[in-house]
Design an enzyme around this catalytic site. Structure first.
Site, PDB file in Angstrom:
ATOM      1  N   LYS A  22       0.823  -1.217   0.000  1.00 23.78           N
ATOM      2  CA  LYS A  22       0.000   0.000   0.000  1.00 23.78           C
ATOM      3  C   LYS A  22       0.853   1.261   0.000  1.00 23.78           C
ATOM      4  O   LYS A  22       0.514   2.239  -0.666  1.00 23.78           O
ATOM      5  CB  LYS A  22      -0.984   0.001   1.181  1.00 23.78           C
ATOM      6  N   LYS A  58      -2.548  -9.371  -6.930  1.00 18.18           N
ATOM      7  CA  LYS A  58      -3.877  -9.897  -6.598  1.00 18.18           C
ATOM      8  C   LYS A  58      -4.978  -8.970  -7.123  1.00 18.18           C
ATOM      9  O   LYS A  58      -4.763  -7.763  -7.279  1.00 18.18           O
ATOM     10  CB  LYS A  58      -4.011 -10.138  -5.098  1.00 18.18           C
ATOM     11  N   LYS A  86     -10.561  -4.823  -5.204  1.00 15.57           N
ATOM     12  CA  LYS A  86     -11.771  -4.086  -5.575  1.00 15.57           C
ATOM     13  C   LYS A  86     -11.489  -2.613  -5.826  1.00 15.57           C
ATOM     14  O   LYS A  86     -12.217  -1.951  -6.550  1.00 15.57           O
ATOM     15  CB  LYS A  86     -12.886  -4.286  -4.543  1.00 15.57           C
TER      16      LYS A  86
HETATM   17  N1  AQP Z   1      -7.858 -11.395  -4.912  1.00 14.83           N
HETATM   18  C1  AQP Z   1      -8.371 -12.060  -3.891  1.00 14.83           C
HETATM   19  N2  AQP Z   1      -8.476 -13.412  -3.952  1.00 14.83           N
HETATM   20  C2  AQP Z   1      -9.021 -14.101  -2.907  1.00 14.83           C
HETATM   21  N3  AQP Z   1      -9.473 -13.505  -1.775  1.00 14.83           N
HETATM   22  C3  AQP Z   1      -9.398 -12.171  -1.693  1.00 14.83           C
HETATM   23  N4  AQP Z   1      -9.757 -11.279  -0.744  1.00 14.83           N
HETATM   24  C4  AQP Z   1      -9.454 -10.024  -1.159  1.00 14.83           C
HETATM   25  N5  AQP Z   1      -8.901 -10.062  -2.377  1.00 14.83           N
HETATM   26  C5  AQP Z   1      -8.845 -11.384  -2.744  1.00 14.83           C
HETATM   27  C6  AQP Z   1     -10.392 -11.632   0.522  1.00 14.83           C
HETATM   28  O1  AQP Z   1     -11.609 -10.907   0.622  1.00 14.83           O
HETATM   29  C7  AQP Z   1     -11.892 -10.619   2.003  1.00 14.83           C
HETATM   30  C8  AQP Z   1     -12.284  -9.177   2.155  1.00 14.83           C
HETATM   31  O2  AQP Z   1     -11.169  -8.359   1.800  1.00 14.83           O
HETATM   32  P1  AQP Z   1     -11.129  -6.864   2.305  1.00 14.83           P
HETATM   33  O3  AQP Z   1     -12.250  -6.117   1.732  1.00 14.83           O
HETATM   34  O4  AQP Z   1     -11.056  -6.862   3.791  1.00 14.83           O
HETATM   35  O5  AQP Z   1      -9.789  -6.220   1.867  1.00 14.83           O
HETATM   36  P2  AQP Z   1      -8.647  -6.661   0.923  1.00 14.83           P
HETATM   37  O6  AQP Z   1      -8.101  -7.988   1.307  1.00 14.83           O
HETATM   38  O7  AQP Z   1      -7.662  -5.527   0.889  1.00 14.83           O
HETATM   39  O8  AQP Z   1      -9.440  -6.792  -0.444  1.00 14.83           O
HETATM   40  P3  AQP Z   1      -9.350  -5.856  -1.680  1.00 14.83           P
HETATM   41  O9  AQP Z   1     -10.409  -6.299  -2.637  1.00 14.83           O
HETATM   42  O10 AQP Z   1      -7.949  -5.845  -2.203  1.00 14.83           O
HETATM   43  O11 AQP Z   1      -9.738  -4.429  -1.086  1.00 14.83           O
HETATM   44  P4  AQP Z   1      -9.023  -3.052  -1.286  1.00 14.83           P
HETATM   45  O12 AQP Z   1      -8.878  -2.861  -2.778  1.00 14.83           O
HETATM   46  O13 AQP Z   1      -9.927  -2.037  -0.657  1.00 14.83           O
HETATM   47  O14 AQP Z   1      -7.690  -3.102  -0.579  1.00 14.83           O
HETATM   48  C9  AQP Z   1     -10.637 -10.994   2.778  1.00 14.83           C
HETATM   49  O15 AQP Z   1     -10.856 -12.237   3.424  1.00 14.83           O
HETATM   50  C10 AQP Z   1      -9.585 -11.146   1.714  1.00 14.83           C
HETATM   51  O16 AQP Z   1      -8.602 -12.101   2.066  1.00 14.83           O
END
Ligand code: AQP
Length: 358
Positions: free
Chosen positions: A117, A220, A223
């Site tokens: 990040k 990865k 969102k």
């Molecule tokens: N690419 C992924 N593949 C599998 N699992 C994933 N998770 C996130 N990305 C993937 C799982 O989704 C749950 C919720 O995630 P989060 O919203 O707490 O935050 P994150 O892990 O940071 O997900 P994002 O989509 O990447 O959000 P942003 O873009 O806001 O940082 C978790 O269980 C995570 O493991």
């Protein structure tokens, strides 16, 4: 059942930072829905986490309701689990502070997500002696700065889990390191103050735990990715799914196989596998002698069809704010009840005097 014969407590959360991605669905939310019958489940919408990166207030509020409607559409039946907004429950930040006081800064600076990040913000962590990392500013926006929230995020996440004394935490692979820290903190607290926290176990699914970006398959899928083609959202309509899958990066050559030299194709196969239930060997056999075009069009159809019920249910639910608010109110009550119990115990152990309520 846990050792006391009670239902196991499951907790997991997602940040309301945008519509849920296919990664969020396959790595997390879909699996939560399978745990409702046998466990006591708490699913959070963690808005406090969502402000570690700039968030427009009106959009954040909307994202919270969107997230809840998507949770329910994915199968999280409010009759069978508690769904709550993190900021509605007193205790998350209080416990996070207590845990912060037993967390070495170096452990936080070593977290992969922190490094990713901060790198996105234009800072690069360069190793120096011991635990300390220095940050060099490489071609970044001059106003870029790292807020302490990004550093402390895993401590708040640990508090989210320990506040409910969760037995198991179903997450995607990217959260495994944070969960490890949470376990360490729980053990440290128990050691320092006596047995208080259950040491939570991660549940990371065998298939779908790390869905990669469609445009950069070594990263990865996220969102909040700025690249519109990188992420599939569970609410994407079939035409958009088709566009995104068609433009997904594949690799040179034409053989459809899952290996580390072909991360793009391997990613498409893992999405297929997570949705169809066929393993990689079966898929490689199925696609033998066929080109990437066949894989992409079959996958497009599979994703569109699998997510159609989720899309339909979401559009129905999002119209009914009164219902969504009632789900959150019920969830907050149940979550608060459990949270107060555990927070009270923690306060006593730490030595905070009880308030005289006479
Ligand atoms: N690419 C992924 N593949 C599998 N699992 C994933 N998770 C996130 N990305 C993937 C799982 O989704 C749950 C919720 O995630 P989060 O919203 O707490 O935050 P994150 O892990 O940071 O997900 P994002 O989509 O990447 O959000 P942003 O873009 O806001 O940082 C978790 O269980 C995570 O493991």
């Amino acid at each position: 059942m846990s050792s006391e014969g009670k239902k196991k407590v499951i907790l997991s959360c997602a940040q309301p930072t945008g519509k849920l991605s296919l990664g969020n669905y396959l790595g997390a939310v879909r699996n939560w829905a399978e745990m409702l019958e046998k466990n006591e489940c708490f699913f959070g919408i963690v808005d406090l986490h969502a402000i570690t990166t700039p968030a427009k207030p009106a959009l954040l509020r909307q994202n919270v309701f969107d997230c809840l409607a998507q949770y329910i559409a994915c199968g999280l039946d409010p009759e069978k689990c508690h769904q709550f907004v993190q900021s509605h429950v007193v205790g998350h930040t209080e416990l996070a502070w207590i845990l912060t006081c037993i967390t070495p800064i170096g452990e936080l600076q070593r977290m992969t997500q922190f490094k990713d990040k901060t790198a996105k913000l234009g800072f690069k962590a360069t190793h120096s002696d011991g635990d300390d990392l220095k940050f060099s500013h490489e071609g970044a926006r001059p106003q870029a700065s790292i807020n302490a929230g990004i550093l402390c995020y895993p401590v708040l996440m640990a508090a989210d889990i320990l506040l409910y004394n969760a037995d198991q935490v179903p997450v995607g692979e990217d959260q495994r390191q944070h969960l490890e820290l949470c376990r360490d903190l729980a053990q440290r607290f128990n050691h320092q103050y006596s047995e208080t926290f259950v040491i939570p176990k991660p549940y990371v699914p065998k298939v779908g735990s790390r869905i990669m970006s469609l445009s950069e398959p070594t990263r990865k899928m996220s969102k909040s990715d700025k690249n519109e083609r990188a992420t599939l959202f569970i609410l994407d309509e079939p035409d958009l799914i088709k566009k995104k899958i068609s433009s997904a990066v594949t690799d040179s050559g034409s053989k459809i196989e899952s290996n580390s030299e072909k991360p793009g194709v391997a990613n498409l196969l893992s999405i297929h596998s997570a949705l169809s239930g066929q393993n990689t060997d079966q898929l490689e056999e199925h696609f033998a002698g066929k080109g990437y075009g066949v894989l992409k069009s079959e996958l497009t159809e599979l994703i569109s069809d699998s997510l159609q019920p989720v899309r339909e249910k979401y559009h129905e639910l999002i119209q009914d704010k009164t219902y969504l608010k009632s789900v959150l109110a019920q969830g907050a009550n149940a979550a608060q009840k459990r949270a107060y119990k555990i927070l009270g115990k923690v306060y006593r152990k730490v030595g905070f005097p009880e308030r005289d309520r006479t």
